[in-house]
Design an enzyme around this catalytic site. Sequence first.
Site, PDB file in Angstrom:
ATOM      1  N   LYS A  95       3.786  -4.926  -5.021  1.00  0.00           N
ATOM      2  CA  LYS A  95       3.008  -6.114  -4.623  1.00  0.00           C
ATOM      3  C   LYS A  95       3.856  -7.336  -4.930  1.00  0.00           C
ATOM      4  CE  LYS A  95      -1.185  -6.919  -3.054  1.00  0.00           C
ATOM      5  NZ  LYS A  95      -2.087  -6.022  -2.306  1.00  0.00           N
ATOM      6  N   ASP A 138      -1.620 -10.037   2.469  1.00  0.00           N
ATOM      7  CA  ASP A 138      -2.748  -9.943   1.533  1.00  0.00           C
ATOM      8  C   ASP A 138      -3.414 -11.325   1.612  1.00  0.00           C
ATOM      9  OD1 ASP A 138      -3.706  -7.948  -0.769  1.00  0.00           O
ATOM     10  OD2 ASP A 138      -3.890  -9.950  -1.587  1.00  0.00           O
TER      11      ASP A 138
HETATM   12  N1  GLU Z   1      -2.722  -5.932   0.903  1.00  0.00           N
HETATM   13  C1  GLU Z   1      -3.278  -4.717   1.391  1.00  0.00           C
HETATM   14  C2  GLU Z   1      -3.803  -3.904   0.231  1.00  0.00           C
HETATM   15  O1  GLU Z   1      -4.249  -4.457  -0.750  1.00  0.00           O
HETATM   16  C3  GLU Z   1      -2.363  -3.959   2.338  1.00  0.00           C
HETATM   17  C4  GLU Z   1      -1.011  -3.658   1.822  1.00  0.00           C
HETATM   18  C5  GLU Z   1      -0.062  -3.097   2.886  1.00  0.00           C
HETATM   19  O2  GLU Z   1      -0.460  -2.976   4.033  1.00  0.00           O
HETATM   20  O3  GLU Z   1       1.074  -2.809   2.504  1.00  0.00           O
HETATM   21  O4  GLU Z   1      -3.862  -2.704   0.262  1.00  0.00           O
END
Ligand code: GLU
Length: 488
Positions: free
Chosen positions: A164, A204
């Site tokens: 992340k 996100d």
């Molecule tokens: N931000 C999204 C999550 O919390 C998607 C992350 C992604 O697609 O890599 O899962």
Amino acid sequence: MRRIGAISFCDTLATHGRLAAICSLYNLCTMSNPPTPTAARIADEIMNVVDAHNANEPEFRQAVAEVIDSVASVVERHKKYRDAKILARLVEPERVIQFRVPWFDDENNVQVNRGWRVQFSSTLGPYKGGLRFHPSVNISVLKFLAFEQILKNSLTTLPLGGGKGGSDFDPKGKSDNEVMRFCESFMIELARHIGPDTDVPAGDIGVGVREIGFLFGQYKRLHNKWHGSLTGKAFGWGGSHMRPEATGYGVVYFADAMLKRNDDSLEGKTCIVSGSGNVAQFAAAQLLKQGATVVAMSDSGGCIHDKDGIDKEKLAWIIEQKNVKRGRIKEYVERYKQAEFIENGEDNSIWKLKADCAFPCATQNELVAADAKHLVNTDVKLVCEGANMPATAEAMHVLMESDVLYGPSKAANAGGVAVSGLEMMQNSMRLSWSAEEVDRRLREIMKSIHDACINAAEEYDLNASYVHGANIAGFKRVADAMIEQGVV
Ligand code: GLU
């Protein structure tokens, strides 16, 4: 150890008699087979280390504690996880990158933000997880999100590690050019750390298709390579059908599976959906498709309560207001006079309303213990999480102790990253599946995550708890792979 022990048993028998010999044998047994630590002790030991090492990171400690609470019993049952020190390794990120992001605003002033990428686990595949741009972003928030992502991605069964990243940059009120200059500066540093086989960021909170476009453009320019280094791209140039819809739709598919298991459905149910961003918008849209009535949505200012239901046309107004005008949800009540706006306050929140089902789709820790108690006391049937960790530890406890069907985020909101995984596949094969094909796969993945949670909970006698089931099923896949890959 055993040989020395055997000699000492015979020696002792000859020189000190039977009782002393038996005592020495007992010592031998306890030495070579120390008693199995209880799950409670395993959890305490690891949390003492996590608390000491991450004292200023409350969100991260909260996310780890919740997982440890479930998986300690798995580690108690399987010595191989203790021997390989899986928990101690799992709670330590493989790599954390922090960098400066300087950029020019529209008045030509220099602005400086902080950027991060937490590359938590590459056990199951390239690091994978979104980028969040929001003033509340700090290392604790990103470590919690990356840690959750490891188990969430594991549940999808796709080859995805966990990561992340993001920045404390606030896109709210910034012009398109300012957002572009910020994204370019952010990517100048991030580009060296990512790539389709290394780390694949996505969106996100605060990072949507506009930001992914700017980030991708700059990455491509720096590397001179057009490949799937980011997901959540626009459909016209490498994005996947259904990626925008995936998280919100997936949450509702998961809720549907929970209800079906209880011979029930979403048809005719009243629903509260917190938030009004990407996840909330598509969760609401899918709820309408399934015949439910959405009576409330929100943003950081407060919530709108529309007893007549937010139908397709009203939802389209909210989407336009948030995505195009970048305005506030409050204005809904000027257009739809029968609705009321409730400003956020001490005793006011969307969770003080009453409905059959609740979908927290805004942000972490938005639902506190008092809200959970109110939902339980007003006979909510289901709480299914679209945001990451939207319930506080105390609120989770209240929900888990009740009869409410409770779908935790790492299982229920995995649809977004699952379709990101499908986007990576399509990019590698240089083809693009139809919306129907991606939706079919998304439904299948959500159903298989649902079943994996139930099966894991049953295996460990955990009363069909989706929270424990998700943690255990996600953990076992990662833990077994970690053992197979050696001590890395
Ligand atoms: N931000 C999204 C999550 O919390 C998607 C992350 C992604 O697609 O890599 O899962």
